[in-house]
Scaffold this motif. Structure first.
Motif, PDB file in Angstrom:
ATOM      1  N   CYS A   1      75.084  -6.941  37.203  1.00  0.00           N
ATOM      2  CA  CYS A   1      75.736  -6.197  38.336  1.00  0.00           C
ATOM      3  C   CYS A   1      76.728  -7.464  39.391  1.00  0.00           C
ATOM      4  N   PRO A   2      77.449  -6.482  40.018  1.00  0.00           N
ATOM      5  CA  PRO A   2      78.266  -7.459  40.880  1.00  0.00           C
ATOM      6  C   PRO A   2      77.230  -7.708  42.466  1.00  0.00           C
ATOM      7  N   SER A   3      76.353  -7.449  42.318  1.00  0.00           N
ATOM      8  CA  SER A   3      75.644  -7.668  43.637  1.00  0.00           C
ATOM      9  C   SER A   3      75.608  -6.895  44.656  1.00  0.00           C
ATOM     10  N   CYS A   4      74.772  -7.088  45.526  1.00  0.00           N
ATOM     11  CA  CYS A   4      75.200  -6.343  46.787  1.00  0.00           C
ATOM     12  C   CYS A   4      73.844  -6.489  47.427  1.00  0.00           C
TER      13      CYS A   4
ATOM     14  N   ARG B   1      71.194  -5.884  48.389  1.00  0.00           N
ATOM     15  CA  ARG B   1      70.014  -5.778  48.159  1.00  0.00           C
ATOM     16  C   ARG B   1      70.038  -6.558  46.362  1.00  0.00           C
ATOM     17  N   THR B   2      70.354  -7.859  46.234  1.00  0.00           N
ATOM     18  CA  THR B   2      70.240  -9.049  45.304  1.00  0.00           C
ATOM     19  C   THR B   2      69.238  -9.741  45.333  1.00  0.00           C
TER      20      THR B   2
ATOM     21  N   GLY C   1      70.587  -7.514  39.612  1.00  0.00           N
ATOM     22  CA  GLY C   1      69.697  -8.002  40.625  1.00  0.00           C
ATOM     23  C   GLY C   1      69.023  -7.157  41.366  1.00  0.00           C
ATOM     24  N   CYS C   2      68.291  -5.755  40.765  1.00  0.00           N
ATOM     25  CA  CYS C   2      67.438  -5.534  41.948  1.00  0.00           C
ATOM     26  C   CYS C   2      66.785  -4.457  40.957  1.00  0.00           C
TER      27      CYS C   2
ATOM     28  N   ASN D   1      67.774  -0.255  41.350  1.00  0.00           N
ATOM     29  CA  ASN D   1      69.181   0.635  40.562  1.00  0.00           C
ATOM     30  C   ASN D   1      68.918  -0.370  39.408  1.00  0.00           C
ATOM     31  N   GLY D   2      68.761  -1.430  38.839  1.00  0.00           N
ATOM     32  CA  GLY D   2      69.299  -2.515  38.144  1.00  0.00           C
ATOM     33  C   GLY D   2      68.462  -1.776  36.470  1.00  0.00           C
TER      34      GLY D   2
HETATM   35  S1  SF4 Z   1      71.206  -3.498  40.829  1.00  0.00           S
HETATM   36 FE1  SF4 Z   1      70.691  -3.861  42.369  1.00  0.00          FE
HETATM   37  S2  SF4 Z   1      71.392  -5.856  43.653  1.00  0.00           S
HETATM   38 FE2  SF4 Z   1      72.408  -5.026  42.098  1.00  0.00          FE
HETATM   39  S3  SF4 Z   1      74.061  -3.945  42.573  1.00  0.00           S
HETATM   40 FE3  SF4 Z   1      72.581  -2.425  42.046  1.00  0.00          FE
HETATM   41  S4  SF4 Z   1      71.655  -1.964  43.602  1.00  0.00           S
HETATM   42 FE4  SF4 Z   1      72.670  -3.708  44.172  1.00  0.00          FE
END
Ligand code: SF4
Length: 668
Positions: free
Chosen positions: A571-574, A576-577, A604-605, A608-609
């Motif tokens: 994931c690109p991270s955000c 929530r990571t 990262g989380c 949604n991961g």
């Molecule tokens: S998987 Fe979680 S941490 Fe990664 S971009 Fe999606 S919401 Fe953000």
């Protein structure tokens, strides 16, 4: 209007493959304009660039600083995650801070699961993004056989949750993206449509129909997936369904989710996004890389920039009135097997070394073939090319067994080594030739040529297809449609030439041009060529050939036609990571990048991961500070592993499945 209650009738209704204004002319799809702050979106305006912050949304100063860096790198909209009401509220501080520093960039709140956060954010920022898969639903991964009444009750429940947000957006002039993700479809959609492009489209249409009922039209739509093929099919089908149902032509936000990092992330993004842009679809682009967000905008801008003058630069291409290619469902063009091209063979990679001196074993390292003096053997790595094209200057030594050579016809005619070399003809040479290979002949052919079966009948031929047309992918596709229409089944290798000036352009443009064809099941191989300036020496040329080779295999992998590497869906991270994604991805890659074809999701989380990595064989998902959950497919197998041990534990799971092997002891 088609109802949701009848899957069969909906599928039957897809009788038209229409999704693009033209498959041969560059015409941007006409859309309505959506007002997003002071930067309107739609076909009347340039295709916009956007990205998403990675800083915690509660870190006001950090967010402001990052947004400014993103704007400076070319972002025209910036998305910020709002996982709960407190982050939604803090968007106000971020917005005020930006305005105080003179930045009016429209902000977009990214919402999952939390209608109350959306309702608050819609009063603050210019646009909210909702995920229709989780706006009104918590995913339980249940397959439920809904009766018609139950399904209707589900739709009623969505309305109740969604209408308040609609009313706020209307009142405040806030735009909305209904952003479907392949990996996070609701149980309701999964039960009825599966995780298919059709399910993705229906997931958005459930919400869109309610918007139209309330005369709310400030809507942007997206259909993202980490699999470029699924993503392309879903966007095309979306356009088709909007037209078929008489819904408005809403602007499209294009993106491939969890594309990853570096070259692979760029290639994957270009295969998905570029393919759609070629057909005139897309009004804003977000490239999702596991890198700092300011690196994403230039990639998006490079992808978009190709279309600024495309229509004017195109040499006219014969129109396609009825395409034989199914745009919503992958199938590979049927070809006969010629040597090891076509038929059931994976697409082949040919390295163009015709402008390079190949005089010693060392020279083949650049294309994945390695000579080991002890034990006097050739080895190849996972991206060892199948053929080299040496043109008028054939190699001066015996090639390894796994590598074949293509030379110009004039050279081949007089060669002593005819059995191990294959000729490349022009069409005129081929027609006049008195001597041809009995096993494999290549013909260089321009996409504007109208070839007939009679011209190549009875000879084992592979076409090397090229074009100078600025609208390259459609020109090449036009030629292959012609072959299909004429019932000609010879394999075709896609050949493209790029400048050596900019490596980003090489990966992005090649991935768009070749990937766009692979997505439609066209192409039995790739050959990337370069125009070298005279001052570029042989060593530099070999380095460039190495890069081309890696890109060619990357394109085939992104097009899901030939897996030669481990696939990372990161994931690109955000905001929530829960761990350092770039560092962790690099660590996992270091330990596992020899596991060809294995797909590993790094998310990262937990929110949604697991959904986002729908396509992965294994998953590494942050669930808390220093805590990781490990997945086999969609099943969690270790619920809470200390981060320090998590990569070892992941490898143990791969070992349990018998998919692990030790990396090659010899460094290739
Ligand atoms: S998987 Fe979680 S941490 Fe990664 S971009 Fe999606 S919401 Fe953000």
């Amino acid at each position: 209007m088609l109802t949701l209650n009848d899957t069969v009738s909906l599928q039957d209704a897809i009788t038209s493959y229409h999704y693009s204004q033209s498959l041969t002319e560059y015409i941007r799809r006409k859309t309505i304009t959506v007002k997003i702050g002071d930067i309107p979106l739609g076909s009347e305006y340039p295709i916009r660039v956007q990205s998403m912050t990675t800083v915690d949304t509660m870190n006001t100063e950090g967010s402001i600083e990052q947004v400014i860096r993103m704007v400076e790198s070319g972002c025209e909209y910036v998305r910020i995650t709002a996982p709960s009401v407190k982050e939604a509220q803090n968007l106000e501080n971020i917005r005020k801070g930006l305005r105080a520093r003179g930045y009016t960039v429209p902000l977009i709140a990214d919402i999952h699961f939390t209608p109350n956060a959306a309702e608050l954010a819609a009063r603050i920022v210019e646009k909210v993004r909702i995920n229709p898969g989780n706006y009104a639903d918590k995913k339980r991964f249940e397959l439920i056989d809904y009766t018609e009444d139950e399904y209707q009750r589900e739709l009623e429940r969505i309305r109740e949750k969604f209408i308040p947000l609609l009313k706020i957006c209307k009142e405040y002039g806030t735009a909305m993206r209904i952003g479907t993700n392949h990996g996070s479809l609701s149980d309701r959609i999964m039960s009825r449509y599966g995780d298919s492009p059709l399910g993705m489209v229906e997931s958005a249409l459930e919400f869109l129909r309610i918007c139209e009922e309330f005369n709310y039209y400030d809507v942007v739509l997206s259909m993202k997936s980490s699999n470029p093929l699924v993503m392309v099919e879903a966007y095309r089908l979306l356009v088709n369904r909007l037209d078929a149902e008489g819904l408005k032509p809403y602007p499209l936000h294009l993106g491939v989710t969890e594309a990853g990092e570096g070259e692979d992330g760029r290639i994957k993004s270009a295969v998905g996004i570029g393919t759609l842009l070629e057909d005139g679809l897309g009004d804003t682009v977000r490239v999702s890389l596991t890198e700092d967000p300011e690196f994403e905008a230039p990639v998006a801008a490079a992808l978009i920039g190709r279309y600024t003058n495309r229509a004017a630069e195109t040499t006219p291409i014969r129109p396609i009135t009825a395409s034989p290619i199914h745009p919503f469902q992958y199938s590979r063009r049927k070809t006969k097997e010629v040597f090891n091209f076509g038929g059931g063979n994976v697409p082949r990679v040919i390295a163009d070394l015709s402008a390079i001196e190949v005089t010693q074993y060392e020279d083949l390292r650049s294309v994945g073939h390695f000579y080991l003096p002890v034990p006097d053997k050739w080895k190849m790595n996972d991206i060892g090319v199948d053929f080299i094209y040496t043109g008028a200057r054939p190699s001066t030594f015996m090639l390894p067994m796994g590598l074949k050579e293509i030379v110009d016809y004039e050279v081949w005619k007089t060669a002593l080594n005819q059995e191990h070399q294959f000729p490349l003809f022009t069409l005129a040479e081929f027609e006049q030739a008195t001597e041809r290979s009995t096993t494999l002949n290549f013909i260089k052919i321009d996409a504007a040529t109208q070839l007939t079966q009679e011209q190549i009948a009875g000879v084992p031929v592979v076409l090397l297809l090229q074009t100078d047309n600025a609208h390259a992918m459609p020109a090449l596709r036009r030629f292959m449609v012609d072959l299909i229409e004429k019932g000609m089944d010879c394999p075709v290798v896609i050949q493209r030439t790029y400048s050596t000036e900019n490596s980003d352009e090489l990966s992005l443009f090649a991935a768009t041009d070749c990937g766009g064809l692979l997505v439609d099941g066209l192409g039995d191989g790739i050959m990337l060529s370069a125009q070298y300036a005279a001052e570029v020496d042989n060593e530099e040329r070999l380095k460039y050939a190495k890069q081309q080779n890696s890109i060619a295999f990357g394109i085939l992998q992104a097009g899901r036609t030939r897996m030669s590497k481990t696939e990372y869906i990161s994931c690109p991270s955000c905001g929530r990571t829960l761990f350092d994604l770039q560092e962790t991805t690099a660590l996992i890659r270091k330990r596992t990048d020899h596991l060809k074809g294995v797909k590993i999701g790094i998310m990262g989380c937990i929110v949604n991961g697991p959904g986002e990595m729908a396509d992965a064989d294994y998953g590494y998902v942050g669930i808390g500070k220093d805590k990781i959950a490990l997945y086999r497919g969609q099943q969690v197998v270790k619920k809470s592993v200390v981060a320090n041990n998590a990569v070892d534990e992941l490898i143990n799971i791969i070992k349990e499945d018998g998919k692990w092997f030790e990396p090659e002891a010899i460094e290739l």
